[in-house]
Design an enzyme around this catalytic site. Structure first.
Site, PDB file in Angstrom:
ATOM      1  CG  ASP A 200       3.598  -0.575   5.065  1.00  0.00           C
ATOM      2  OD1 ASP A 200       2.939  -0.712   4.143  1.00  0.00           O
ATOM      3  OD2 ASP A 200       2.841   0.383   5.897  1.00  0.00           O
TER       4      ASP A 200
ATOM      5  CG  ASP B 235      -0.296   0.294   2.443  1.00  0.00           C
ATOM      6  OD1 ASP B 235       0.868  -0.586   3.012  1.00  0.00           O
ATOM      7  OD2 ASP B 235      -0.697   1.312   3.174  1.00  0.00           O
TER       8      ASP B 235
ATOM      9  CD  GLU C 247       4.146   5.212   4.669  1.00  0.00           C
ATOM     10  OE1 GLU C 247       4.240   4.323   4.637  1.00  0.00           O
ATOM     11  OE2 GLU C 247       3.723   6.113   5.640  1.00  0.00           O
TER      12      GLU C 247
ATOM     13  CE1 TYR D  67      -4.762   2.761   4.379  1.00  0.00           C
ATOM     14  CE2 TYR D  67      -3.630   0.815   4.964  1.00  0.00           C
ATOM     15  CZ  TYR D  67      -3.698   1.908   4.104  1.00  0.00           C
ATOM     16  OH  TYR D  67      -2.657   2.679   3.406  1.00  0.00           O
TER      17      TYR D  67
END
Length: 517
Positions: A91, A88, A486, A240
């Site tokens: 990571d 995603d 990120e 999430y």
């Protein structure tokens, strides 16, 4: 690429060039030429980004050559093949909900801006990006009422700083089923596969039909066995969590299934559940992987009212009212609540990865602008009527901010322009490429040797849209500043079609100025 339930931006192709040229002139002539960017380059790089996020066995056509095969035993412990899909963000976890949302957005971009993407020579890369996701979803949907929704967990993954090719962290897979429901992830995956089925309908009919089979089953599963997915998959909560619940995803999936099948039952689902599920009652100023209402309302607002009964017309009118509230909020034209902006003019929702809310909002705005053009309608905001060109001009201002027209003079798309983030919070990009050095990098060794090093990342994550600036347009390019540096797949996905749109507009504008000399 136009089928039942799908809108064609230019239904009369003989009118395409004149209307498109008028639009190009009206949009670009209002702005200084110096503020325009190479949107074709941005389009190409946005699609390259997804190759840097791939998990699984990489194909020979892989262009992000600093990446290599990874996650080749995913699902093995549970006896299922879960090799493939996307990581995603920075990571090495495969989260099913944001991955499915990414594919829905990519598919929506191709559906709405197919001709412009094709004209730019990027259609095959867009299709490959979508299919990399849907191929994985087919694997993950092992039974009508079973969906493998996550591989890996954040707690163990975040203890290590390893490129995905060296992962030693847990690769446990998590699923939702009848006893452990997950309506959000089931419905979003249904939406992704339904939208993708439209994309592949003509070029690969068999694959399109297969996607629809899975989409229908997943929607039925998510609707029949209702429950929050993060209650069933506890390890997803910290990363999430489903704040908005699952009702928006169910409406979202129903509308995409209606667009892909023209089956009236899906339309009726969105009509009958519009009020109780919040679709016609929630006035929203955010569109994201968690909150889908603005997307639901935008799609419903564009459905034709001809031939509908009184209840259906009234419900569609309510959907349209809420869709226009969202758009007016982005344009700062509501009397009450509007989306906040930075001093430099960027939409601002919250500090952590704010750029996701910017890029996500731009897709429904651009799509609705197209709709207003094709129907000769205008938008009714509290401060007055708004035409489609004004909406698109605003979209362009946000895109240009992203690409470098901002107080920091930074392109927040990695690899684009002379100045962009070089210390992106990303395990693979910040660590020496596996192709350059196959020496194993251990869990903590990555932190000592690569995360903490002061120099630029050895690999450029081209096309990544990072979290971006704070509410005062400030930005600090540090690897440990994950709120700003990120990038996530759903940041870049909605920009694909928009870049193609502006590339086509700029090309038409350039050709018109040359011919008039």
């Amino acid at each position: 690429m136009v089928g039942k339930g799908q809108y064609c931006l230019f239904p009369n192709r003989k009118q395409f060039l004149p209307r498109f040229l008028v639009l190009a002139l009206s949009i670009l002539s209002t702005l200084e030429i110096s503020t325009s960017f190479d949107y074709g380059e941005a389009l190409s790089k946005s699609l390259l980004y997804f190759e840097g996020q791939r998990s699984g066995r990489l194909p020979y056509s892989q262009r992000a050559t600093w990446r290599h095969h990874s996650g080749l035993t995913d699902g093995l412990e549970q006896g299922v093949d879960l090799v493939g899909g996307y990581y995603d963000a920075g990571d090495n976890i495969k989260f099913g909900l944001p991955m499915a949302y990414t594919i829905t957005l990519l598919s929506w971009s191709v559906i709405e801006f197919h001709d412009q993407i094709a004209a730019a020579g990027e259609l095959r890369h867009a299709l490959a990006a979508i299919k990399w996701g849907t191929d994985y979803f087919i694997k993950a949907h092992t039974h009508p009422h079973v969906l493998w929704a996550q591989v890996g967990d954040g707690e163990t993954d975040h203890q290590c700083w390893q490129r995905p090719e060296d992962m030693t962290t847990s690769r446990r897979a998590y699923r939702v089923d009848e006893e452990n429901p997950g309506s959000e992830v089931a419905a979003e995956t249904a939406a992704a596969m339904a939208a993708a089925s439209i994309v592949f309908r003509r070029i690969n009919p068999r694959y399109s039909r297969l996607l629809l089979v899975h989409a229908k089953q997943l929607f039925e599963f998510g609707d029949k066995y209702r429950g929050r997915y993060d209650a069933s998959i506890d390890v997803a909560k910290g990363y999430y969590p489903s704040v908005s619940g699952y009702m928006d995803e169910l409406l979202w999936a129903a509308l995409w299934l209606y667009k892909s099948t023209a089956n009236i039952s899906y339309f009726n689902y969105a009509i009958h559940n519009g009020e109780s599920f919040g679709g016609t009652t929630w006035a929203i100023t955010e569109f994201s992987w968690d909150v889908k209402y603005a997307g639901v309302q935008t799609i419903a607002a564009m459905l034709p009212t001809e031939g509908r009964n009184k209840e259906q017309k009234e419900t569609l009118k309510k959907y349209r009212s809420k869709a226009e509230y969202f758009i007016c909020a982005c344009l700062n034209k509501n009397n009450s609540t509007n989306v906040e902006r930075t001093p430099g003019g960027l939409l601002y929702t919250r500090h952590w990865n704010n750029m996701q809310y910017v890029s996500n909002a731009l897709l429904p705005l651009a799509v609705y602008s197209n709709h207003l053009h094709s129907t000769n309608w205008t938008l009714h905001c509290d401060s007055g009527q708004v035409g489609p060109d004004e909406i698109l001009t605003f979209v362009k201002s946000q895109v240009d901010y992203i690409l470098g027209s901002n107080p920091m003079g930074v392109s927040y798309m990695v690899g684009y322009g002379p100045t962009y983030p070089v210390k992106v919070h990303h395990r693979g990009a910040s660590t020496v490429s596996y192709r350059e050095s196959k020496v194993f990098i251990g869990c903590m060794q990555g932190y000592y040797s690569w995360f903490g090093q002061r120099g630029s990342n050895p690999n450029v994550l081209v096309g990544a849209l990072v979290g971006g600036p704070d509410k005062n347009d400030g930005f600090s390019d540090r690897r440990d500043n994950y709120a700003q540096t990120e990038a996530c797949t759903y940041n870049t996905a909605p920009l694909v079609g928009i870049f193609a749109k502006f590339h086509a507009l700029e090309k038409a504008y350039s050709n018109s100025t040359v011919s008039n000399k």
